[in-house]
Design an enzyme around this catalytic site. Structure first.
Site, PDB file in Angstrom:
ATOM      1  N   LYS A 189       0.838  -1.191   0.000  1.00  0.00           N
ATOM      2  CA  LYS A 189       0.000   0.000   0.000  1.00  0.00           C
ATOM      3  C   LYS A 189       0.879   1.250   0.000  1.00  0.00           C
ATOM      4  O   LYS A 189       1.960   1.253   0.585  1.00  0.00           O
ATOM      5  CB  LYS A 189      -0.868   0.048   1.263  1.00  0.00           C
ATOM      6  CG  LYS A 189      -1.943  -1.012   1.395  1.00  0.00           C
ATOM      7  CD  LYS A 189      -2.663  -0.841   2.727  1.00  0.00           C
ATOM      8  CE  LYS A 189      -3.722  -1.899   2.954  1.00  0.00           C
ATOM      9  NZ  LYS A 189      -4.905  -1.688   2.119  1.00  0.00           N
ATOM     10  N   ARG A 229     -10.318 -11.562   2.600  1.00  0.00           N
ATOM     11  CA  ARG A 229     -11.260 -12.586   2.138  1.00  0.00           C
ATOM     12  C   ARG A 229     -10.617 -13.964   2.145  1.00  0.00           C
ATOM     13  O   ARG A 229     -11.306 -14.980   2.242  1.00  0.00           O
ATOM     14  CB  ARG A 229     -11.773 -12.224   0.746  1.00  0.00           C
ATOM     15  CG  ARG A 229     -10.748 -12.243  -0.363  1.00  0.00           C
ATOM     16  CD  ARG A 229     -11.155 -11.425  -1.565  1.00  0.00           C
ATOM     17  NE  ARG A 229     -11.164  -9.995  -1.247  1.00  0.00           N
ATOM     18  CZ  ARG A 229     -11.570  -9.050  -2.081  1.00  0.00           C
ATOM     19  NH1 ARG A 229     -12.016  -9.367  -3.295  1.00  0.00           N
ATOM     20  NH2 ARG A 229     -11.545  -7.782  -1.720  1.00  0.00           N
TER      21      ARG A 229
END
Length: 458
Positions: free
Chosen positions: A238, A312
């Site tokens: 990120k 996820r």
């Protein structure tokens, strides 16, 4: 974050709707009316006024409750007064003009919250005598659970990695007599949790799956919370601007632990299970890579097209475990996608369900307790976006469309047809508001607690 223990010496507090102020003042003594007029008290939300007696001691206090329009634009109108009143004990005279007394009293207690682990800070100093008809035990239990959620989210990863998150779960289990087992490190591979292991193996603290159970009677409820204690994005690193709040990426775990504390603290008749995959998505030579294909606990293969779509993956293994035994309801909560924030902003908790009855019960409960939620669709036509061809599933479909929906559809693939609700929450209050200082915040837990009797038929 408790109610005042005695009414002795408590200051009478009049909570006044803006439209009722003129009529209320007509019923007061001239000296009181003059004091109110001189102070310019208007009964706006957050405006308070202490009226002295002849000796200068507090005779009464007034708290503005705004009007229907101003209350519709916010939450916890009474909590705004709690922050503004001076320290002391207060008892409400004449009840509230509108709204749910239990929720407003909860807001008052939550206004006392402050995260003071690293710096001296204080919340509202004014204490409230619990009004007649309000269940003090219930409100205090919910407030304590919300404080737990906030504390966990607010704590930086330097002090809340997977080890400390496990400790918090063990403390909760010990407090309420729950059973807890933890699978850690390479044992995750031996016990078939390969995606939890893959996401967390590059971190200093080993990945783990925390499994807490409580209750031996009633319907079964399984809560699954994303416990990514810090998310660098992995090898798809990120940018700094996106990494600053990633201590809150375990907000799903924090929220289900808060909900579990409510359930256990209130002694609800339910068989509760809490599953938390606790990891740090870090960077090292053994980090999982873009292009890798992982085989999940369920046996489905997953192509990794972005290591920053890791939540996820860990949830998928936990959901597979959750549905290997019967459960009346499975709920996952996760700070899963930025797409959800773009869709509904920071104040709404979007949720997914195939069950219209569940959606209606949640919506009604959310309105009743001022814990707003918003239903999102499991949109079947987007299923094909999850199928890359080289593997069964893609963890990060290209194109940038419907990111929250495709993430929810991905998770549903691992629920084996169970009755399932997924929450894609933010877990953060970006600006201070009544009862919600800037920082970590629970979302959806109180709505779920209120809806549980309908959801579980209990």
């Amino acid at each position: 974050m408790k109610f005042a223990t005695s009414e002795i010496d408590a200051i009478p507090l009049h909570v006044i709707d803006k439209s009722d102020l003129e009529d209320w003042c007509k019923g007061q003594e001239p000296a009181v009316r003059t004091w109110i007029e001189s102070a310019g008290f208007t009964a706006e939300i957050g405006r308070v006024l202490v009226v002295p007696d002849a000796d200068g001691r507090p005779r009464m206090a007034l708290a503005g409750f705004g009007d229907t329009g101003s209350r519709a634009r916010g939450r916890f109108a009474l909590a705004a007064a709690a922050r503004a009143l001076p320290a002391g004990s207060y008892r409400i005279e004449g009840g509230l003009p509108a709204g749910d007394p239990e929720t407003e009293c909860l807001g008052w207690l939550l206004a006392a919250y402050a995260f003071d682990r690293y710096r001296t800070q204080t919340g509202a100093a004014a204490q409230l005598v619990c009004p007649e008809g309000v269940d003090a035990r219930k409100v205090e239990t919910i407030a304590a659970a919300e404080a737990l959620t906030r504390d966990l989210i607010n704590t930086p990863a330097s002090d809340l990695g997977p080890d400390a998150l496990e400790d918090a779960c063990r403390d909760l289990a010990e407090a309420f007599g729950a059973q807890i087992t933890v699978t850690t490190g390479d044992d995750l591979l031996e016990r078939n949790f390969p995606m939890i292991h893959a996401v967390g193996r590059a971190a200093t603290e080993a990945p783990r799956l925390i499994d807490l159970r409580w209750g031996d009677a009633g319907p079964t409820l399984t809560l699954v919370g994303k416990g990514v204690c810090f998310d660098t994005g992995g090898l798809n690193l990120k940018p700094g601007s996106s990494m600053g709040l990633m201590k809150k990426d375990m907000g799903g775990a924090a929220t289900v632990l808060g909900l579990a504390r409510m359930i256990m603290g209130l002694g609800l008749r339910v068989r509760l299970r809490v599953l938390i995959p606790a990891v740090e998505n870090s960077v090292a030579g053994n980090a999982f890579r873009p292009g890798d294909i992982l085989t999940s606990r369920k046996g489905l293969t997953v192509e990794i097209n972005n290591t920053d779509a890791e939540g996820r993956l860990v949830l998928a293994d936990a959901l597979s475990l959750a549905t290997e035994e019967p459960s009346d309801l499975v709920i996952s909560m996760a700070t899963l996608t930025g797409a959800a924030r773009v869709a509904v902003g920071p104040d709404l908790a979007p949720f997914y369900t195939d069950d219209d009855g569940v959606a209606q019960a949640l919506g009604e409960a959310a309105s009743a307790v001022s814990d707003p939620v918003w239903r999102m669709p499991f949109w079947e036509p987007y299923e094909k976006m999850l199928e890359p061809g080289i593997a069964d599933l893609d963890n990060a479909p290209s194109g940038g469309f419907a990111g929250s929906i495709t993430a929810a559809l991905f998770l549903r693939r691992f629920t084996a047809g169970a009755r399932y609700i997924h929450f894609d929450i933010f877990g953060w209050q970006p600006e201070p508001a009544p009862a919600r200082p800037k920082g970590g915040v629970g979302m959806g837990a109180r709505a779920l607690l209120e809806a549980l009797p309908k959801l579980l038929g209990a």
